[in-house]
Structures are given as structure tokens and as C-alpha cells.
Design an enzyme around this catalytic site. Structure first.
Site, PDB file in Angstrom:
ATOM      1  N   ASP A  15       0.849  -1.182   0.000  1.00  0.00           N
ATOM      2  CA  ASP A  15       0.000   0.000   0.000  1.00  0.00           C
ATOM      3  C   ASP A  15       0.888   1.236   0.000  1.00  0.00           C
ATOM      4  O   ASP A  15       2.079   1.176   0.328  1.00  0.00           O
ATOM      5  CB  ASP A  15      -0.914   0.015   1.230  1.00  0.00           C
ATOM      6  CG  ASP A  15      -2.137   0.904   1.046  1.00  0.00           C
ATOM      7  OD1 ASP A  15      -2.323   1.431  -0.065  1.00  0.00           O
ATOM      8  OD2 ASP A  15      -2.899   1.069   2.014  1.00  0.00           O
ATOM      9  N   GLU A  56       1.853   4.135  -4.123  1.00  0.00           N
ATOM     10  CA  GLU A  56       1.367   2.759  -4.239  1.00  0.00           C
ATOM     11  C   GLU A  56       2.307   1.910  -5.090  1.00  0.00           C
ATOM     12  O   GLU A  56       2.610   0.760  -4.737  1.00  0.00           O
ATOM     13  CB  GLU A  56      -0.044   2.770  -4.841  1.00  0.00           C
ATOM     14  CG  GLU A  56      -1.097   3.301  -3.887  1.00  0.00           C
ATOM     15  CD  GLU A  56      -2.406   3.640  -4.571  1.00  0.00           C
ATOM     16  OE1 GLU A  56      -3.417   3.774  -3.864  1.00  0.00           O
ATOM     17  OE2 GLU A  56      -2.424   3.801  -5.809  1.00  0.00           O
ATOM     18  N   ASP A  81      -5.154  -2.785  -2.423  1.00  0.00           N
ATOM     19  CA  ASP A  81      -6.474  -2.159  -2.519  1.00  0.00           C
ATOM     20  C   ASP A  81      -6.505  -1.044  -3.549  1.00  0.00           C
ATOM     21  O   ASP A  81      -7.489  -0.323  -3.667  1.00  0.00           O
ATOM     22  CB  ASP A  81      -6.941  -1.643  -1.156  1.00  0.00           C
ATOM     23  CG  ASP A  81      -6.055  -0.552  -0.594  1.00  0.00           C
ATOM     24  OD1 ASP A  81      -6.117   0.579  -1.105  1.00  0.00           O
ATOM     25  OD2 ASP A  81      -5.299  -0.826   0.353  1.00  0.00           O
ATOM     26  N   ASP A 130      -1.463  -0.950   5.103  1.00  0.00           N
ATOM     27  CA  ASP A 130      -1.968   0.396   5.328  1.00  0.00           C
ATOM     28  C   ASP A 130      -1.337   1.013   6.582  1.00  0.00           C
ATOM     29  O   ASP A 130      -0.970   2.195   6.595  1.00  0.00           O
ATOM     30  CB  ASP A 130      -3.486   0.347   5.461  1.00  0.00           C
ATOM     31  CG  ASP A 130      -4.095   1.714   5.710  1.00  0.00           C
ATOM     32  OD1 ASP A 130      -4.196   2.503   4.761  1.00  0.00           O
ATOM     33  OD2 ASP A 130      -4.484   1.986   6.865  1.00  0.00           O
ATOM     34  N   HIS A 232     -17.838  34.264 -14.361  1.00  0.00           N
ATOM     35  CA  HIS A 232     -19.213  34.771 -14.362  1.00  0.00           C
ATOM     36  C   HIS A 232     -19.408  35.835 -15.444  1.00  0.00           C
ATOM     37  O   HIS A 232     -18.441  36.391 -15.994  1.00  0.00           O
ATOM     38  CB  HIS A 232     -19.553  35.369 -12.992  1.00  0.00           C
ATOM     39  CG  HIS A 232     -18.643  36.505 -12.611  1.00  0.00           C
ATOM     40  ND1 HIS A 232     -18.815  37.796 -13.076  1.00  0.00           N
ATOM     41  CD2 HIS A 232     -17.553  36.539 -11.812  1.00  0.00           C
ATOM     42  CE1 HIS A 232     -17.885  38.569 -12.584  1.00  0.00           C
ATOM     43  NE2 HIS A 232     -17.093  37.841 -11.811  1.00  0.00           N
ATOM     44  N   GLU A 330     -13.965  34.387  -5.243  1.00  0.00           N
ATOM     45  CA  GLU A 330     -12.863  35.272  -5.634  1.00  0.00           C
ATOM     46  C   GLU A 330     -11.979  35.561  -4.427  1.00  0.00           C
ATOM     47  O   GLU A 330     -12.399  35.432  -3.271  1.00  0.00           O
ATOM     48  CB  GLU A 330     -13.439  36.573  -6.223  1.00  0.00           C
ATOM     49  CG  GLU A 330     -12.412  37.600  -6.684  1.00  0.00           C
ATOM     50  CD  GLU A 330     -11.476  37.082  -7.768  1.00  0.00           C
ATOM     51  OE1 GLU A 330     -10.571  36.302  -7.414  1.00  0.00           O
ATOM     52  OE2 GLU A 330     -11.631  37.480  -8.939  1.00  0.00           O
TER      53      GLU A 330
END
Length: 446
Positions: A15, A56, A81, A130, A232, A330
């Protein structure tokens, strides 16, 4: 347990992860006897700053190397996993990121691929690896170079050599190393005394979510998440070229601004996949308004009035709901809100120069660019995680768009001042799960 090749049969559980993706990273791996389940070896290391997927892959490589160190003729079942690593190493998914291709090649070089199989397991069944990975991430988050490697007595060949355990920690210029022999009697190896301090916070905030909360995996691991960053429409302050941040006046769109929003809504409604393959449908033809960008599946916006109004027009055209997220607001201009650039330069000349020259400086009562970047980065990470492999329209403002583009290009702070972002323009960025990014378009005006 001995395989047909004469070598032993092992299970490798591995892991890796990072806190931030990318962020402080580490991996853990262990080797088990396939027949008895006996723990034969453990290894873990903090690797500084990296992505989840890099960590990983590093865990996979370390686990395979630990197995070969016990028996070079071994056959290995890898259990992880990470769906991405398992599917890529099994050859079912493509590896599109250069860094991961290089790591996959390293993994294949440890053992012939014919002697390695890959099995995906739920995260709950990978708890031992883990735990090791999280210890390594704890060290990385504390700025310590840390590693540990343990060989158990059962890992010896026919000679029955004693188990050994070693670990090292480096903090700044000082370093400490510990080597311990086997404990007497039972033959079990001693544990390393150089693991991260138990007094340190037990931070387990990996950027991966538990399996029960993960979004569905896309059909293709290389399928990116696309963010369409829409500024916008025009407001009275936009048309007068005045500062308009998150803490000042909150104007609505003008008639021109609403027309802007309608045009960008029409643009986003025309999006089709032009070169990608759609599962179950083969290649989809059509002239895409933006290259390699599929239909919008979600609309997110800053909670300010001008972005909410723009997003409502866009979402109405697409038949989607709107989800506000303050991370896309913003930057805060403080006392400068509502003023023109010339007015600010006249009243706060030193403060304006400092703000433009340093990302740590803030307008009086406002927000520094460093603070703003942290907020936007977190908002982006949330969307990429929650909408994996899909396209999201984000209705936001000038500075968040500039931040996202600059970070995707891995550009410096100067890039924040060199990107034009027009009202209702679209900037498109593709993000992969391994941390890669690609800018598709900037300031695309409908």
C-alpha cells in the site's frame, strides 16, 4: 510453500498514499508465506512529496524486492487495494502517465511477469500494509526521512538464519540508525525502535477515501476528470473595471452579463465526446466545441451572487442542479473592493506593489494569494475526487481560474498576472487520478 518452479510461493500485500495528493507520502509492504500465512518480511519508507499512485507503485516495488530477497525463484501473488495499480499491472488498463509507466517497468523488472499475479482486495483487508504506509506518511509529514525493513525467522532459506530488523530515521542534518538481532526463544524478530514517535498525532488523513465512500471507478483508469472553469458574466463593477472580491459588494449581472451566461450555456450544451471511446458505444463522432471534453455532468459555483446567477442560467440549459462551493470564491480584496486600479495605486501604492510582488502580501483587510491558492487547491481536489472521470462546469472568478491554470502548467506566481480571463470565458483542464494535468483551453469565449 514451494511452487512448480522450485521457488517458494509468497503473498505480497502493499500500500502507499499521500496526504494532499501530492503531499507527504510513504509506502508499506509485507511478505507472507502463501501456504501458512506466516509473516516473513515487512518494509516501509517515507518518500517525501508524491502522489497516491506513485506511493502505491513504490510499495509494490518494495514488496516484490523483499520477496526476491528471501527467494529469487519465488512466485508471488500481489494483493493491493489500489484498483489502478492492480489493473494496470495486470495489463487490463493502460498506463498513460510517464512517471507511472517508469515505475511499472521497475516492478516488472524485479520478477518475470509470468511469476506474479495481481489481486484487488478491499482496503479493510489490507490493514497491515496500510498501517506501515501511514507510519511512513507520519514521518514524511513531520519532515523526517524514515524507513524500516524486517526479516522474520521464517524468511530464511534452508539454513534457518536468524531474523533481523533495521530502521533508520533522518531529521535535518542528524541521523540515527538501529539494528536489532532476533529475540531469544521464539525466533520472532524484534521490532524497530525507530518508528515514528507514538507521541506524534495519529494523523491518518490520507487523501484516499475508505472503500465504502469511494466514487465508482471509471471504466478507463486514464479517463480524466475535466473541469470547465467559467468566469461569471458581466456586472456593473466588471464593466467599470473595479476590484470585486469575496468580501465587498455582491453585485448581480447586468443585461449584458445575462446574455454572456446564455451564450456560455449554449456552448456547454453542445459538448460531445470527439475522440474518446464511450463504453458500450465505441467511438463517438461529432465536432466538439472543446477537444476531448464530454458532456457536463455537474455544475458547481462560487456562492457569490454573480456566479450563482450565471450558474443558474448554465444549469437550467443543461438540466442540472447547482452546488455552491466557497472554495471557488474570488480572492478577498479587502479595502480595495469597489475601487479602480488607479484609485488603489493612488491610495495604497506601497501595498499594491507588495501585493503584486509577493504571494504572501494581502490587501488591507483582504486575502493573500497564498491563502487563496490553498482554498482553490482544496476545492479542485474535492471535485477531482468526487467526479472522477466526468466533466464538471465550475462557475467562478478571475483569480481562481488563473490559479488553476498556473498550477496545471506547473508555472510560477508570475503566471497569475499573465492569463487573460474574460467574462463567461471557458478554460478547460483535464486531471488524472495520478496527479497529472493537461490544459485543454484558456479563455475560450463563446
Amino acid at each position: 510453500m514451494t511452487g512448480e518452479s522450485g521457488g517458494r510461493r509468497f503473498v505480497v500485500e502493499a500500500d502507499g498514499g499521500s496526504r494532499g495528493n501530492p503531499g507527504p507520502a510513504g509506502y508499506g509492504a509485507l511478505v507472507l508465506d502463501a501456504g501458512t500465512g506466516e509473516l516473513l518480511a515487512e518494509t516501509a519508507e517515507s518518500i517525501g512529496r508524491a502522489t497516491n499512485n506513485v506511493a502505491e507503485y513504490r510499495g509494490l516495488i518494495a514488496g516484490l524486492q523483499a520477496a526476491v530477497a528471501i527467494d529469487p525463484r519465488c512466485r508471488v501473488e500481489v494483493r493491493m487495494d489500489s484498483k489502478l495499480v492492480v489493473e494496470q499491472m495486470s495489463g487490463r488498463w493502460q498506463i498513460k502517465h510517464d512517471d507511472l509507466r517508469a515505475l511499472a517497468a521497475r516492478a516488472r523488472g524485479v520478477l518475470p511477469p509470468s511469476r506474479v499475479t495481481y489481486t484487488w482486495i478491499p482496503r479493510a483487508e489490507n490493514a497491515r500494509a496500510d498501517r506501515l504506509a501511514n507510519e511512513a506518511m507520519d514521518a514524511a509529514a513531520a519532515g523526517r526521512a524514515w524507513s524500516t525493513s524486517t526479516r522474520r525467522s521464517g524468511a530464511a532459506g534452508s539454513g534457518g538464519a536468524a531474523a533481523t530488523s533495521s530502521a533508520s530515521v533522518t531529521a535535518g542534518a542528524s541521523a540515527m540508525s538501529v539494528t536489532a538481532g532476533a529475540s531469544s526463544g521464539s525466533g520472532a524478530a524484534t521490532t524497530s525502535s525507530a518508528a515514528p514517535s507514538p507521541s506524534a498525532p495519529p494523523s491518518r488523513g490520507r487523501s484516499r477515501r475508505p472503500d465504502s465512500a469511494r466514487a465508482p471507478q471509471p471504466a478507463d483508469p486514464g479517463e480524466p476528470t475535466v473541469l470547465l472553469l467559467v468566469r461569471h458574466g458581466r456586472t456593473p463593477l466588471t464593466e467599470q473595471r473595479r476590484f470585486s472580491g469575496r468580501g465587498g459588494a455582491d453585485p448581480l449581472l447586468t443585461d449584458s452579463g445575462r446574455a454572456d451566461a446564455a451564450r456560455v450555456a449554449d456552448l456547454l450544451a453542445t459538448l460531445v465526446v470527439s475522440t474518446r471511446r464511450v463504453p458500450g458505444h465505441g467511438s463517438v463522432d461529432g465536432a466538439a466545441a472543446l477537444p476531448d471534453v464530454g458532456p457536463v455532468t455537474a455544475v458547481v459555483c462560487s456562492p457569490l451572487a454573480r456566479t450563482r446567477e450565471t450558474a443558474a442560467i448554465v444549469a437550467g440549459r443543461l438540466g442540472l442542479p447547482v452546488a455552491p462551493d466557497d472554495g471557488w470564491s474570488e480572492v478577498g480584496f479587502g479595502a480595495w473592493d469597489g475601487l479602480t486600479y488607479a484609485e488603489v495605486a493612488e491610495r495604497w501604492p506601497a501595498e499594491l506593489r507588495a501585493w503584486q510582488g509577493s504571494t504572501t502580501a494581502a490587501p488591507p483587510g483582504g486575502e493573500s494569494l497564498d491563502e487563496h491558492v490553498v482554498r482553490v487547491r482544496a476545492a479542485r481536489a474535492r471535485l477531482v475526487s468526487e467526479h472522477a472521470g466526468r466533466t464538471v462546469a465550475v462557475v467562478t472568478h478571475v483569480t481562481p481560474v488563473r490559479v488553476a491554470v498556473a498550477e496545471a502548467l506547473d508555472a510560477g506566481p508570475a503566471a497569475l498576472w499573465r492569463t487573460r480571463v474574460s467574462p463567461c470565458s471557458v478554460s478547460a483542464i483535464r486531471y488524472w487520478s495520478d496527479g497529472g494535468a493537461e490544459v485543454v483551453a484558456v479563455n475560450r469565449i463563446p
